[in-house]
Design an enzyme around this catalytic site. Structure first.
Site, PDB file in Angstrom:
ATOM      1  N   GLU A  64      39.256  35.605  70.303  1.00 45.52           N
ATOM      2  CA  GLU A  64      37.811  35.682  70.488  1.00 45.52           C
ATOM      3  C   GLU A  64      37.064  34.961  69.373  1.00 45.52           C
ATOM      4  O   GLU A  64      36.035  34.325  69.613  1.00 45.52           O
ATOM      5  CB  GLU A  64      37.324  37.128  70.601  1.00 45.52           C
ATOM      6  CG  GLU A  64      35.858  37.191  70.936  1.00 45.52           C
ATOM      7  CD  GLU A  64      35.424  38.452  71.658  1.00 45.52           C
ATOM      8  OE1 GLU A  64      34.227  38.540  71.975  1.00 45.52           O
ATOM      9  OE2 GLU A  64      36.262  39.335  71.914  1.00 45.52           O
ATOM     10  N   ARG A  92      55.334  37.296  73.097  1.00 42.74           N
ATOM     11  CA  ARG A  92      56.440  37.434  72.147  1.00 42.74           C
ATOM     12  C   ARG A  92      55.918  38.107  70.882  1.00 42.74           C
ATOM     13  O   ARG A  92      54.773  37.926  70.506  1.00 42.74           O
ATOM     14  CB  ARG A  92      56.992  36.037  71.875  1.00 42.74           C
ATOM     15  CG  ARG A  92      57.611  35.722  70.617  1.00 42.74           C
ATOM     16  CD  ARG A  92      58.127  34.272  70.497  1.00 42.74           C
ATOM     17  NE  ARG A  92      59.122  33.944  71.492  1.00 42.74           N
ATOM     18  CZ  ARG A  92      58.905  33.180  72.567  1.00 42.74           C
ATOM     19  NH1 ARG A  92      57.725  32.629  72.778  1.00 42.74           N
ATOM     20  NH2 ARG A  92      59.859  32.934  73.414  1.00 42.74           N
ATOM     21  N   SER A  93      56.787  38.857  70.225  1.00 46.08           N
ATOM     22  CA  SER A  93      56.378  39.526  68.988  1.00 46.08           C
ATOM     23  C   SER A  93      56.615  38.622  67.782  1.00 46.08           C
ATOM     24  O   SER A  93      57.435  37.702  67.817  1.00 46.08           O
ATOM     25  CB  SER A  93      57.149  40.846  68.809  1.00 46.08           C
ATOM     26  OG  SER A  93      58.528  40.597  68.634  1.00 46.08           O
ATOM     27  N   HIS A 107      35.797  25.782  81.337  1.00 51.41           N
ATOM     28  CA  HIS A 107      34.496  25.535  81.981  1.00 51.41           C
ATOM     29  C   HIS A 107      33.407  25.660  80.922  1.00 51.41           C
ATOM     30  O   HIS A 107      33.369  26.658  80.191  1.00 51.41           O
ATOM     31  CB  HIS A 107      34.269  26.569  83.095  1.00 51.41           C
ATOM     32  CG  HIS A 107      32.854  26.634  83.582  1.00 51.41           C
ATOM     33  ND1 HIS A 107      32.294  25.673  84.373  1.00 51.41           N
ATOM     34  CD2 HIS A 107      31.882  27.569  83.358  1.00 51.41           C
ATOM     35  CE1 HIS A 107      31.030  26.007  84.636  1.00 51.41           C
ATOM     36  NE2 HIS A 107      30.761  27.144  84.035  1.00 51.41           N
ATOM     37  N   ARG A 111      25.162  28.524  81.978  1.00 52.44           N
ATOM     38  CA  ARG A 111      25.017  29.978  81.822  1.00 52.44           C
ATOM     39  C   ARG A 111      26.301  30.691  81.433  1.00 52.44           C
ATOM     40  O   ARG A 111      26.250  31.817  80.939  1.00 52.44           O
ATOM     41  CB  ARG A 111      24.456  30.599  83.107  1.00 52.44           C
ATOM     42  CG  ARG A 111      23.051  30.150  83.400  1.00 52.44           C
ATOM     43  CD  ARG A 111      22.106  30.758  82.398  1.00 52.44           C
ATOM     44  NE  ARG A 111      20.786  30.160  82.514  1.00 52.44           N
ATOM     45  CZ  ARG A 111      19.973  29.994  81.497  1.00 52.44           C
ATOM     46  NH1 ARG A 111      20.318  30.354  80.298  1.00 52.44           N
ATOM     47  NH2 ARG A 111      18.803  29.444  81.666  1.00 52.44           N
TER      48      ARG A 111
END
Length: 140
Positions: A64, A92-93, A107, A111
């Site tokens: 994020e 995967r760890s 995209h 908006r």
């Protein structure tokens, strides 16, 4: 040709992380390409879950952080982007080292924006794949 509507260098980009969760987790933006953003995050006690592996939530914070940064420099200066939805598939760890995320647009609209973020370990093996949807709003 670049997709960015706002120009920031790496120093300015990383200054935006100061006193945020990105700063707390050690996230660093390392590259701003023509249509992608790259950043790293250490896998250590700050980002581990109790079993000593990378916490899935930390991967989502990296995803994020990169996608949100990218979305905001891809929109007009009088607009801002805020998170609308995020999902993540943990593949995967990882126990230690550095993970690297690459945010690429799916995209970029007036908006909404959709970004795919691939997070890989030091051996470039996929750790997590995330998709982030951003709402484009008038800047506060």
């Amino acid at each position: 040709m670049t997709i960015w509507k706002q120009s920031l260098d790496l120093h300015q980009a990383n200054a935006m992380m100061v006193n945020t969760i990105g700063d707390t987790l050690g996230i660093v933006i390392t590259e701003i390409g023509a249509d992608y953003v790259v950043g790293t995050m250490p896998v250590d006690k700050r980002t581990h879950q109790p079993m000593g592996i990378l916490h899935g939530g930390a991967s989502v914070v990296l995803a994020e952080s990169l996608g949100s940064f990218a979305a905001n420099i891809a929109c007009d200066k009088d607009m801002a982007c805020v998170g609308l939805d995020i999902n993540a598939n943990h593949i995967r760890s990882v126990r230690s080292g550095l993970v690297t995320g690459v945010a690429r647009p799916v995209h970029v609209g007036r908006r909404t924006q959709v970004w795919e973020i691939r997070i890989a370990d030091d051996a470039d093996k996929t750790v997590c794949v995330s998709r982030l949807t951003m709402a484009v709003i008038e800047a506060p």
